[in-house]
Write an enzyme that holds these catalytic residues in place. Sequence first.
Site, PDB file in Angstrom:
ATOM      1  N   ASP A  19       2.444  -5.876   7.233  1.00 38.05           N
ATOM      2  CA  ASP A  19       1.222  -5.089   7.298  1.00 38.05           C
ATOM      3  C   ASP A  19       0.047  -6.041   7.076  1.00 38.05           C
ATOM      4  OD1 ASP A  19      -1.028  -3.530   6.728  1.00 38.05           O
ATOM      5  OD2 ASP A  19       0.112  -2.004   5.647  1.00 38.05           O
ATOM      6  N   PHE A  63       0.850  -1.182   0.000  1.00 41.65           N
ATOM      7  CA  PHE A  63       0.000   0.000   0.000  1.00 41.65           C
ATOM      8  C   PHE A  63       0.889   1.236   0.000  1.00 41.65           C
ATOM      9  CE2 PHE A  63      -2.872   3.158   1.962  1.00 41.65           C
ATOM     10  CZ  PHE A  63      -3.865   3.105   0.994  1.00 41.65           C
ATOM     11  N   ARG A 100     -12.398  -4.048  -7.586  1.00 47.82           N
ATOM     12  CA  ARG A 100     -12.025  -4.826  -6.410  1.00 47.82           C
ATOM     13  C   ARG A 100     -13.271  -5.224  -5.614  1.00 47.82           C
ATOM     14  NH1 ARG A 100      -8.138  -2.340  -1.665  1.00 47.82           N
ATOM     15  NH2 ARG A 100     -10.015  -1.142  -1.250  1.00 47.82           N
ATOM     16  N   TYR A 141     -10.502  -0.944  10.729  1.00 41.86           N
ATOM     17  CA  TYR A 141     -11.753  -0.476  10.117  1.00 41.86           C
ATOM     18  C   TYR A 141     -12.137  -1.248   8.857  1.00 41.86           C
ATOM     19  CZ  TYR A 141      -8.370   2.478   7.608  1.00 41.86           C
ATOM     20  OH  TYR A 141      -7.289   2.942   6.891  1.00 41.86           O
ATOM     21  N   LYS A 142     -11.313  -2.205   8.469  1.00 44.77           N
ATOM     22  CA  LYS A 142     -11.658  -3.040   7.325  1.00 44.77           C
ATOM     23  C   LYS A 142     -12.392  -4.279   7.841  1.00 44.77           C
ATOM     24  CE  LYS A 142      -7.626  -1.439   4.679  1.00 44.77           C
ATOM     25  NZ  LYS A 142      -8.265  -0.769   3.533  1.00 44.77           N
TER      26      LYS A 142
END
Lengths: 398, 398
Positions: free
Chosen positions: B185, B114, B357, B210-211
């Site tokens: 990560d 990311f 996605r 938060y995912k």
Amino acid sequence: MPIDFAATKARFHLPEGVIYLDGNSLGPMVKSAPDRMARVMQDEWAELLIRGWNKAGWMALPAAMGDRIARLIGAAPGTVVLGDTLSIKVYQALASALEMNPKRRVILSDTGNFPSDLYMAEGLCRTLGGQYRLKTVAPEEVMAAIDETVAVVMLTEVDYRTGRRHDMADITKRAHEMGALTVWDLAHSAGAIPVDLTAAKADFAVGCTYKYLNSGPGGPAFIYVAPRHADVARPALSGWLGHESPFAFDLTYRPGAGIERMRVGTPPILQMAALDAALDVWDGIDLREVHAQSLRLQDQFIKGIETRAPMLHLATPRSHLMRGSQVSFRHPEGYAIMQALIAEGVIGDFRAPDILRFGFTPLYIDEDDVARAVSVLAKIMDYGSWDKPEFKTRARVT
Amino acid sequence: MPIDFAATKARFHLPEGVIYLDGNSLGPMVKSAPDRMARVMQDEWAELLIRGWNKAGWMALPAAMGDRIARLIGAAPGTVVLGDTLSIKVYQALASALEMNPKRRVILSDTGNFPSDLYMAEGLCRTLGGQYRLKTVAPEEVMAAIDETVAVVMLTEVDYRTGRRHDMADITKRAHEMGALTVWDLAHSAGAIPVDLTAAKADFAVGCTYKYLNSGPGGPAFIYVAPRHADVARPALSGWLGHESPFAFDLTYRPGAGIERMRVGTPPILQMAALDAALDVWDGIDLREVHAQSLRLQDQFIKGIETRAPMLHLATPRSHLMRGSQVSFRHPEGYAIMQALIAEGVIGDFRAPDILRFGFTPLYIDEDDVARAVSVLAKIMDYGSWDKPEFKTRARVT
């Protein structure tokens, strides 16, 4: 129109039987906060889901909230952004300032600065390598210590222990004359006293929102960068939301325009909902009037305590010009005295080694509260009722 | 006992008419979150005020939440702590790892990482001085690129665009053989796939909540430090709550015991209230079963799309061993197609330049949802109904 302090007080939830003189540590909740939070959770997060970033304006909130706070600290719109914690913002400001003054190696601060600011500076110096150094002097020696070795003067405007206030304009002027930049921590200033970053020509400023701005426990911090520096400063913490084009997902970093580059990661939308509700109270409020009223309450408290509990020694300067929004007294048994006071419903706090600290926040504290706080504290001192084992056992947080 | 996915689905609020295949970007709200939040605001913040830090256990929350997450990522209790954003935690982990490997100067990462992780590494290298360097290679070249110049291998386990999964154990083993440390990560791993940091001998790991962990927009990040390193690692971001004794207010920093030193500033108590409610759903849930079900849903989706919309090209590896919890397809008009899809109530997201996605999160997505998503997407492709101006105008966040 003068502030109707009774009306502002009615906007806060204050627990029954409590006089809260610790808004300088954690502000109370405005009554509108739970509804605001519920709406953001239900109407935005739950219903919009990922679309909330655009449709509910979440992505723009750190700057929008920044503009609401800017007015309270004498900053122009577009110069303040929310996010992270105060410690992180100190690191960002300091790293940027050091990089802008590349020939110098000294950060000057004082022993009255909040320790986390000093710790963050220490960590940054370690990361930058051995040649950088944090130098701390006594608060009254700061002016004299600003010399041509100093890269950055980093100070908290109002001392967290004593409430002693630095002269931001004077110190900034001296720093600039000596070729140094300034980083001002407004933790005990924003929402407490009139601050004019623009007039003082401050370079960087940081602050938190959970004290006088009442955003709730763990509310986000803010950072200000003077417009003249905003497109030059390099954020050491270069996160994607500070990128010029976060959603291009480039592999290399390009700082965003102006203050936006000081953003790092995903902003705390729920904490900001509480902040947004809390900031409504400030609409139309003049900080000069708030501070003048705070000084009146402080004077009432000082006079009352010095008359009725002379064994407590004032740690706060007497001069109004050198005061923030709090009053501190020293006593060797400060911890136990504060516990006894809290047990009676008067909440201040204790700061090691011997400081009893009281915040005077006129938006929700009035003369009657102060009079009662004086009576309760005087009675505790008269009867020595703090001298009990249950008040002497230290909890982890006080 | 196998997971009752219908029961877990019933615990989430999902908007009427929406199929949500974007839990890999922002998880939906559990129905219990608003009440939990209201209680924390009213009973803790409003009533306890500053006393909440002790009486409501706020000060211990970052470690307590860390322990709840630890179970989901194969970490021992006391090795994970919450706070800040993922970008900040990347910086901390990376700075600590570099300092522990002082003779080397290269951070190795890949182009599938990311971007914010790369940007933070870039910022850290700048701060550390010119001798440090971030080297990025293609994901499939990582193993070969780990040589004796590499100080730290920093990777996101599951590629945010393609869903391609690295072999954490293999890469960590190779890194250790070559004298390098690892920073993993887990943004697209925690709550999505079985992770076993202990077995993989990972050194550092970071992730967000938060995912797949559904903590709400801007929920705090977490950091893991292997117990063998926890008392050695020096946090570059040395904030007061990582101090050995924060409330002693010492003027110099002494790192706290173990993982506690990775704390920085005041934790976001309100965001953590939502996280705490969301984590209840995970009690008794086995990630292996979640991931197996996710793979079934992914396969159903891939088969459906490849049959009915063959102009979309699979970007995700076919091997189950190389997959996380998402499936991506490429199409030059990916942006407009995703907008058309969202307009029909099927929410995935677009990642530049051409990636559509889709996240498959069995706790609240079932076979019927997948079948409907396939139908809607196939119909959009059949009719070319994405080819409209309103779907081609890019908003800032997608």
